[in-house]
Design a protein around this motif. Sequence first.
Motif, PDB file in Angstrom:
ATOM      1  N   PHE A 165       2.283  61.763 124.412  1.00 44.89           N
ATOM      2  CA  PHE A 165       1.912  62.832 123.479  1.00 44.89           C
ATOM      3  C   PHE A 165       2.889  64.007 123.481  1.00 44.89           C
ATOM      4  O   PHE A 165       3.209  64.532 122.403  1.00 44.89           O
ATOM      5  N   VAL A 186       5.513  63.404 121.022  1.00 48.14           N
ATOM      6  CA  VAL A 186       5.022  63.510 119.644  1.00 48.14           C
ATOM      7  C   VAL A 186       4.851  64.977 119.253  1.00 48.14           C
ATOM      8  O   VAL A 186       5.205  65.382 118.135  1.00 48.14           O
ATOM      9  N   ALA A 187       4.353  65.784 120.172  1.00 49.65           N
ATOM     10  CA  ALA A 187       4.198  67.212 119.891  1.00 49.65           C
ATOM     11  C   ALA A 187       5.549  67.863 119.615  1.00 49.65           C
ATOM     12  O   ALA A 187       5.686  68.713 118.726  1.00 49.65           O
ATOM     13  N   TYR A 245      -2.153  60.839 114.494  1.00 48.78           N
ATOM     14  CA  TYR A 245      -2.270  60.758 115.949  1.00 48.78           C
ATOM     15  C   TYR A 245      -2.106  62.142 116.582  1.00 48.78           C
ATOM     16  O   TYR A 245      -2.867  62.526 117.476  1.00 48.78           O
ATOM     17  N   TYR A 246      -1.128  62.899 116.109  1.00 49.03           N
ATOM     18  CA  TYR A 246      -0.905  64.254 116.609  1.00 49.03           C
ATOM     19  C   TYR A 246      -2.139  65.122 116.370  1.00 49.03           C
ATOM     20  O   TYR A 246      -2.596  65.842 117.275  1.00 49.03           O
ATOM     21  N   LYS A 259      -4.162  66.969 119.482  1.00 51.72           N
ATOM     22  CA  LYS A 259      -3.683  68.334 119.770  1.00 51.72           C
ATOM     23  C   LYS A 259      -4.794  69.286 120.208  1.00 51.72           C
ATOM     24  O   LYS A 259      -4.519  70.279 120.891  1.00 51.72           O
TER      25      LYS A 259
END
Length: 226
Positions: A173, A176-177, A195-196, A200
Amino acid sequence: MAKDMTLLWGSGSAPCWRVMIALEEKNLQGYNHKLLSFDKKEHKSQEVLDINPRGQLPSFKHGDNIVNDSYAACFYLESQFKSQGNALIPDSPAEQALMYQRMFEGLVFYEKLNAVIYYKWFVPEEERHDSALTRNKEALATELKLWEGYLKKLGSGSYLAGKSFSLADVTVFPTVAYLFRFGLSAERYPVLGEYYALLKDRPSIKASWPPHWLENTKGQDTLKEI
């Protein structure tokens, strides 16, 4: 328990963030931690070197046990506190296999991201070439399509290894962030965007969100054309 733990970390470091998410997931709040500055070279201080001879962050210690590699620290925390907090390794052999696969593919993903967003920092000015940066961007675009496909195959609302949040999400993650922090288009990559959005606001992720990202919510546009 957590009082026997010490984490030296840097804001915005994906490896540090992985360990912090894992600590939150295992309900290990209250550990000793110290935020250090990369700009001031505090990661090369004697305080860090005493725990981590490589002079890198994270530097993590539990009692007399030192585990500095972020992936190793995440595995260690899940192993030592298996019955505490959220289970991070699925029981299903199929999901477990997928979790391991995505975790270690995540290292390649992270490297390809860094090759673009940190090109000017990693490569001396006299060695930089537009063609090399273009190749790096193309490699990242190919990688992004691969992860779009992985998530699309699992279906809406899925985590990286299936229906359960796992170590794959803990470790990947932060990458991705970073993508969206640096301007990746959620319209161009809608499955990664979904997905983010799904993760989050997860408590462990919100609690460990990089402080300087909270102070400056704008981010950059390095990846807007990819």
